[in-house]
Design a protein around this motif. Structure first.
Motif, mmCIF file in Angstrom:
data_model
loop_
_atom_site.group_PDB
_atom_site.id
_atom_site.type_symbol
_atom_site.label_atom_id
_atom_site.label_comp_id
_atom_site.label_asym_id
_atom_site.label_seq_id
_atom_site.Cartn_x
_atom_site.Cartn_y
_atom_site.Cartn_z
ATOM 1 N N PHE A 96 38.039 17.065 18.666
ATOM 2 C CA PHE A 96 37.309 17.495 19.851
ATOM 3 C C PHE A 96 38.238 17.791 21.017
ATOM 4 O O PHE A 96 37.917 18.631 21.865
ATOM 5 N N LYS A 97 39.387 17.123 21.088
ATOM 6 C CA LYS A 97 40.365 17.496 22.109
ATOM 7 C C LYS A 97 40.872 18.909 21.822
ATOM 8 O O LYS A 97 40.966 19.742 22.730
ATOM 9 N N HIS A 98 41.187 19.199 20.555
ATOM 10 C CA HIS A 98 41.648 20.535 20.190
ATOM 11 C C HIS A 98 40.573 21.576 20.480
ATOM 12 O O HIS A 98 40.860 22.661 20.998
ATOM 13 N N CYS A 99 39.315 21.240 20.179
ATOM 14 C CA CYS A 99 38.210 22.168 20.422
ATOM 15 C C CYS A 99 38.087 22.483 21.910
ATOM 16 O O CYS A 99 37.868 23.639 22.298
ATOM 17 N N ALA A 100 38.247 21.474 22.758
ATOM 18 C CA ALA A 100 38.164 21.692 24.204
ATOM 19 C C ALA A 100 39.352 22.508 24.706
ATOM 20 O O ALA A 100 39.200 23.378 25.577
ATOM 21 N N ILE A 101 40.535 22.253 24.166
ATOM 22 C CA ILE A 101 41.715 23.013 24.566
ATOM 23 C C ILE A 101 41.546 24.490 24.218
ATOM 24 O O ILE A 101 41.867 25.382 25.008
ATOM 25 N N GLU A 102 41.004 24.759 23.029
ATOM 26 C CA GLU A 102 40.888 26.130 22.541
ATOM 27 C C GLU A 102 39.700 26.883 23.144
ATOM 28 O O GLU A 102 39.767 28.100 23.340
ATOM 29 N N ASN A 103 38.612 26.183 23.449
ATOM 30 C CA ASN A 103 37.364 26.854 23.814
ATOM 31 C C ASN A 103 36.855 26.534 25.209
ATOM 32 O O ASN A 103 35.813 27.047 25.616
ATOM 33 N N GLY A 104 37.562 25.687 25.937
ATOM 34 C CA GLY A 104 37.075 25.260 27.236
ATOM 35 C C GLY A 104 36.125 24.084 27.099
ATOM 36 O O GLY A 104 35.804 23.631 26.008
ATOM 37 N N GLY A 105 35.654 23.590 28.219
ATOM 38 C CA GLY A 105 34.787 22.426 28.193
ATOM 39 C C GLY A 105 35.583 21.138 28.168
ATOM 40 O O GLY A 105 36.767 21.113 28.513
ATOM 41 N N ARG A 106 34.941 20.066 27.701
ATOM 42 C CA ARG A 106 35.550 18.745 27.733
ATOM 43 C C ARG A 106 35.254 17.977 26.452
ATOM 44 O O ARG A 106 34.295 18.276 25.742
ATOM 45 N N ARG A 107 36.077 16.979 26.195
ATOM 46 C CA ARG A 107 35.781 16.013 25.143
ATOM 47 C C ARG A 107 34.994 14.869 25.764
ATOM 48 O O ARG A 107 35.360 14.352 26.814
ATOM 49 N N VAL A 108 33.916 14.467 25.110
ATOM 50 C CA VAL A 108 33.055 13.395 25.607
ATOM 51 C C VAL A 108 33.065 12.245 24.604
ATOM 52 O O VAL A 108 32.837 12.448 23.411
ATOM 53 N N HIS A 109 33.324 11.040 25.094
ATOM 54 C CA HIS A 109 33.316 9.854 24.242
ATOM 55 C C HIS A 109 31.931 9.215 24.216
ATOM 56 O O HIS A 109 31.142 9.355 25.149
ATOM 57 N N GLY A 110 31.668 8.493 23.161
ATOM 58 C CA GLY A 110 30.416 7.762 23.042
ATOM 59 C C GLY A 110 30.365 7.028 21.723
ATOM 60 O O GLY A 110 31.404 6.686 21.151
ATOM 61 N N TRP A 111 29.150 6.807 21.234
ATOM 62 C CA TRP A 111 28.950 6.046 20.003
ATOM 63 C C TRP A 111 28.033 6.804 19.052
ATOM 64 O O TRP A 111 26.987 7.303 19.456
ATOM 65 N N ALA A 112 28.436 6.881 17.790
ATOM 66 C CA ALA A 112 27.580 7.395 16.721
ATOM 67 C C ALA A 112 26.975 6.192 16.014
ATOM 68 O O ALA A 112 27.705 5.334 15.509
ATOM 69 N N LEU A 113 25.649 6.122 15.986
ATOM 70 C CA LEU A 113 24.954 4.966 15.409
ATOM 71 C C LEU A 113 24.433 5.294 14.020
ATOM 72 O O LEU A 113 23.867 6.374 13.791
ATOM 73 N N TRP A 114 24.611 4.328 13.109
ATOM 74 C CA TRP A 114 24.129 4.455 11.734
ATOM 75 C C TRP A 114 23.311 3.224 11.381
ATOM 76 O O TRP A 114 23.683 2.100 11.720
ATOM 77 N N GLY A 115 22.198 3.446 10.692
ATOM 78 C CA GLY A 115 21.324 2.353 10.311
ATOM 79 C C GLY A 115 21.557 1.905 8.883
ATOM 80 O O GLY A 115 21.715 2.727 7.978
ATOM 81 N N PHE A 116 21.598 0.586 8.692
ATOM 82 C CA PHE A 116 21.710 -0.030 7.372
ATOM 83 C C PHE A 116 20.666 -1.138 7.311
ATOM 84 O O PHE A 116 20.827 -2.182 7.946
ATOM 85 N N ASP A 117 19.579 -0.899 6.587
ATOM 86 C CA ASP A 117 18.505 -1.887 6.504
ATOM 87 C C ASP A 117 18.062 -2.284 7.915
ATOM 88 O O ASP A 117 17.628 -1.455 8.677
ATOM 89 N N SER A 118 18.221 -3.551 8.271
ATOM 90 C CA SER A 118 17.722 -4.039 9.559
ATOM 91 C C SER A 118 18.834 -4.200 10.587
ATOM 92 O O SER A 118 18.746 -5.043 11.478
ATOM 93 N N MET A 119 19.881 -3.392 10.491
ATOM 94 C CA MET A 119 20.987 -3.492 11.437
ATOM 95 C C MET A 119 21.534 -2.107 11.747
ATOM 96 O O MET A 119 21.307 -1.146 11.006
ATOM 97 N N LEU A 120 22.250 -2.001 12.868
ATOM 98 C CA LEU A 120 22.932 -0.769 13.241
ATOM 99 C C LEU A 120 24.419 -1.025 13.385
ATOM 100 O O LEU A 120 24.836 -2.102 13.819
ATOM 101 N N ILE A 121 25.203 -0.023 13.014
ATOM 102 C CA ILE A 121 26.637 -0.020 13.260
ATOM 103 C C ILE A 121 26.934 1.152 14.189
ATOM 104 O O ILE A 121 26.476 2.277 13.952
ATOM 105 N N GLY A 122 27.669 0.900 15.248
ATOM 106 C CA GLY A 122 28.075 1.954 16.165
ATOM 107 C C GLY A 122 29.559 2.223 16.032
ATOM 108 O O GLY A 122 30.376 1.318 16.203
#
Length: 230
Positions: free
Chosen positions: A54-80
């Motif tokens: 995403f840093k490369h994508c921002a360098i090449e195309n403009g805009g910014r890299r944004v940080h955050g969390w991708a959440l995935w569900g496993f049964d009765s719990m989440l991993i971020g």
């Protein structure tokens, strides 16, 4: 970072936006941005090294890299997993690295307080985060006492990626040209880590500028991270 060994795990799911576990995750770690589903847009990047992609994508195309969390569900719990996405010049958030587990989208929670920094030659990366009671952090699928782990810039996977796209390992680090405004949400409490997580989710990166951590703790995880990228 993506764990190739779990890309087809049939138990993983993309959580619903109004799922109670999503609210629980946000409350536990002091996150305030609204969760959103982001569709994958193919721009030729591999399914790992999201921060560099995403840093490369921002360098090449403009805009910014944004940080955050991708959440995935496993049964009765989440991993971020700490994750980066691209904010294009029109301020739209786009995911340009293939999602894990064969999904075509991710649940993403923006966290502008997240930044990637170097400390005495070691990149300070953040551990996975969970909704499991007493296990707030995980690293390489195991409970982890620290909210961070260390990554060396000469990591083989990072060097190979940088050579392919003509960038430097230090481009992984947050800088003012391609970063969102940095805020400081309330710090989360460390829980006691005394249980085994029954599946493997690779550690990813996140660090706050005002975080307190030591080089010795980073180096301890460098010793077991091996050729892992981010």
């Amino acid at each position: 970072m993506h764990d190739r060994g779990m890309t087809q795990d049939p138990t993983a799911r993309v959580p619903d936006l109004d799922e109670s576990l999503v609210t629980e995750f946000m409350t536990r770690f002091g996150l305030t941005s609204a969760p959103m589903h982001l569709k994958y847009e193919n721009r030729g990047y591999d399914d790992n090294q999201c921060h560099l992609s995403f840093k490369h994508c921002a360098i090449e195309n403009g805009g910014r890299r944004v940080h955050g969390w991708a959440l995935w569900g496993f049964d009765s719990m989440l991993i971020g997993e700490h994750h980066s996405v691209w904010e294009n010049p029109n301020r739209q958030l786009i995911d340009v690295t293939p999602p894990k587990f064969g999904a075509d989208s991710i649940l993403f929670i923006r966290d502008d307080a997240a930044d990637l920094v170097e400390m005495q030659g070691v990149y300070a990366m953040w551990s996975d985060r969970t909704t499991i009671p007493d296990i707030p952090f995980a690293f390489q699928g195991n409970p982890h006492n620290e909210p961070h782990w260390g990554l060396l810039p000469d990591n083989a996977n990072i060097v190979q990626f940088c050579q392919k796209f003509g960038i430097k390992p230090s481009d992984m680090l947050t800088d003012e040209r391609f970063a969102s405004n940095l805020l400081s949400p309330p710090p989360c409490k460390l829980g006691s880590v005394n249980k085994k997580i029954p599946y493997r989710v690779a550690g990813t990166a996140r660090v706050r500028q005002n975080a307190s951590f030591s080089v010795s703790s980073l180096m301890a995880s460098v010793a077991i991270s091996g050729s892992q990228g981010a």
